[in-house]
Motif scaffolding. Structure first.
Motif, PDB file in Angstrom:
ATOM      1  N   GLU A   1       1.827  15.382 -19.552  1.00  0.00           N
ATOM      2  CA  GLU A   1       2.132  15.871 -18.211  1.00  0.00           C
ATOM      3  C   GLU A   1       2.247  17.397 -18.197  1.00  0.00           C
ATOM      4  O   GLU A   1       1.867  18.045 -17.214  1.00  0.00           O
ATOM      5  CB  GLU A   1       3.407  15.204 -17.695  1.00  0.00           C
ATOM      6  CG  GLU A   1       3.242  13.703 -17.515  1.00  0.00           C
ATOM      7  CD  GLU A   1       4.387  13.049 -16.769  1.00  0.00           C
ATOM      8  OE1 GLU A   1       4.182  11.950 -16.253  1.00  0.00           O
ATOM      9  OE2 GLU A   1       5.480  13.636 -16.689  1.00  0.00           O
ATOM     10  N   LYS A   2       2.746  17.957 -19.276  1.00  0.00           N
ATOM     11  CA  LYS A   2       2.817  19.418 -19.379  1.00  0.00           C
ATOM     12  C   LYS A   2       1.424  20.037 -19.259  1.00  0.00           C
ATOM     13  O   LYS A   2       1.212  20.987 -18.491  1.00  0.00           O
ATOM     14  CB  LYS A   2       3.459  19.808 -20.713  1.00  0.00           C
ATOM     15  CG  LYS A   2       3.475  21.302 -20.987  1.00  0.00           C
ATOM     16  CD  LYS A   2       4.152  21.590 -22.322  1.00  0.00           C
ATOM     17  CE  LYS A   2       4.201  23.069 -22.626  1.00  0.00           C
ATOM     18  NZ  LYS A   2       4.932  23.357 -23.893  1.00  0.00           N
TER      19      LYS A   2
ATOM     20  N   CYS B   1      10.062  20.716 -18.380  1.00  0.00           N
ATOM     21  CA  CYS B   1      11.248  20.309 -17.628  1.00  0.00           C
ATOM     22  C   CYS B   1      12.129  21.496 -17.264  1.00  0.00           C
ATOM     23  O   CYS B   1      13.033  21.373 -16.436  1.00  0.00           O
ATOM     24  CB  CYS B   1      12.040  19.272 -18.417  1.00  0.00           C
ATOM     25  SG  CYS B   1      11.122  17.736 -18.686  1.00  0.00           S
TER      26      CYS B   1
ATOM     27  N   CYS C   1       9.877  17.460 -22.765  1.00  0.00           N
ATOM     28  CA  CYS C   1       8.804  17.365 -21.782  1.00  0.00           C
ATOM     29  C   CYS C   1       7.677  16.504 -22.329  1.00  0.00           C
ATOM     30  O   CYS C   1       7.285  16.649 -23.497  1.00  0.00           O
ATOM     31  CB  CYS C   1       8.305  18.780 -21.491  1.00  0.00           C
ATOM     32  SG  CYS C   1       6.900  18.865 -20.389  1.00  0.00           S
TER      33      CYS C   1
ATOM     34  N   GLY D   1      11.812  12.162 -19.973  1.00  0.00           N
ATOM     35  CA  GLY D   1      11.129  13.447 -19.972  1.00  0.00           C
ATOM     36  C   GLY D   1       9.928  13.493 -19.050  1.00  0.00           C
ATOM     37  O   GLY D   1       9.183  14.470 -19.040  1.00  0.00           O
ATOM     38  N   ARG D   2       9.719  12.449 -18.250  1.00  0.00           N
ATOM     39  CA  ARG D   2       8.601  12.409 -17.311  1.00  0.00           C
ATOM     40  C   ARG D   2       8.925  13.219 -16.063  1.00  0.00           C
ATOM     41  O   ARG D   2      10.057  13.223 -15.579  1.00  0.00           O
ATOM     42  CB  ARG D   2       8.296  10.964 -16.903  1.00  0.00           C
ATOM     43  CG  ARG D   2       7.808  10.078 -18.024  1.00  0.00           C
ATOM     44  CD  ARG D   2       6.363  10.352 -18.325  1.00  0.00           C
ATOM     45  NE  ARG D   2       5.836   9.416 -19.314  1.00  0.00           N
ATOM     46  CZ  ARG D   2       4.573   9.403 -19.727  1.00  0.00           C
ATOM     47  NH1 ARG D   2       3.707  10.264 -19.219  1.00  0.00           N
ATOM     48  NH2 ARG D   2       4.162   8.550 -20.633  1.00  0.00           N
ATOM     49  N   VAL D   3       7.912  13.894 -15.547  1.00  0.00           N
ATOM     50  CA  VAL D   3       8.077  14.664 -14.316  1.00  0.00           C
ATOM     51  C   VAL D   3       8.203  13.701 -13.139  1.00  0.00           C
ATOM     52  O   VAL D   3       7.352  12.829 -12.959  1.00  0.00           O
ATOM     53  CB  VAL D   3       6.879  15.602 -14.099  1.00  0.00           C
ATOM     54  CG1 VAL D   3       6.984  16.315 -12.757  1.00  0.00           C
ATOM     55  CG2 VAL D   3       6.778  16.616 -15.244  1.00  0.00           C
TER      56      VAL D   3
ATOM     57  N   CYS E   1      12.573  16.678 -14.176  1.00  0.00           N
ATOM     58  CA  CYS E   1      12.196  15.592 -15.077  1.00  0.00           C
ATOM     59  C   CYS E   1      13.304  14.552 -15.175  1.00  0.00           C
ATOM     60  O   CYS E   1      14.485  14.858 -14.968  1.00  0.00           O
ATOM     61  CB  CYS E   1      11.922  16.126 -16.485  1.00  0.00           C
ATOM     62  SG  CYS E   1      10.524  17.233 -16.624  1.00  0.00           S
TER      63      CYS E   1
END
Length: 200
Positions: free
Chosen positions: A32-33, A60, A28, A72-74, A67
């Protein structure tokens, strides 16, 4: 039959690739988390729907979060109310923290309760969105013209919010990729030319 060396190598490589993909799908992006955790702070959720959203878990794997397996990007948020009941409703308001998601293309907030707050104009800055669903989420007030900036948007659902109104509907013509639109229960009559734009 004894497996030939070349076949064995192919199997080993395939298993390694699958293992790598699985690892990446759980990786993740930390920025963004933390953005999603700040977004969570503005919401209450009686059914504890967002209990998986925690510092100890990769985002994720959180409920409603999808994701990209490599970066690993949302890229998708499925936060609609799955049961259309008060018990599962998310209640609160949207926060600017959503803008820290780099490439989201899917946002579903339908059938939640945003208490008559306006649709935030900053949603018009989420340029990578192709799907936006705000249906029946208890938004109110003016529909922001900034939504016209979402040139990649293909599906837009804002119906089921009787407190919403439009004063100038011309921005709808800027959504050149739009394929599906729902404006049910929204007051369009403050713009006398709304029907001309709707035909677009």
């Amino acid at each position: 039959m004894i497996m030939r060396n070349s076949e064995l190598i192919m199997v080993v490589l395939l298993l390694a690739v699958l293992s790598l993909c699985k690892t990446n799908s759980l990786a993740c992006n930390e920025r963004e988390k933390h953005a999603l955790l700040r977004f969570k702070q503005s919401l209450t959720h009686p059914a504890n729907r967002l209990s998986s959203w925690s510092l100890t878990e990769g985002c994720c794997g959180w409920a409603g979060v999808r994701c990209d397996n490599v970066s690993g990007r949302v890229f998708e948020l499925h936060l609609d109310n799955p049961e259309d009941s008060g018990k599962s409703t998310l209640i609160g308001k949207l926060r600017l923290a959503l803008l820290e998601l780099e490439h989201p293309n899917f946002l579903n907030l339908s059938l939640n309760d945003f208490k008559g707050t306006p649709i935030p104009s900053f949603l018009g800055s989420m340029n990578s969105l192709t799907y936006l669903n705000l249906w029946g989420a208890s938004f109110g007030g003016l529909v922001p013209h900034q939504l016209g900036n979402l040139s990649s948007l293909r599906q837009l659902y804002r119906g089921g919010n009787p407190g919403l109104y439009v004063d100038n509907f011309s921005w709808i013509t800027l959504l050149s990729s739009l394929e599906s639109l729902d404006l049910g229960w929204i007051d369009l009559h403050r713009d006398i030319h709304w029907l001309d734009y709707a035909r677009y």
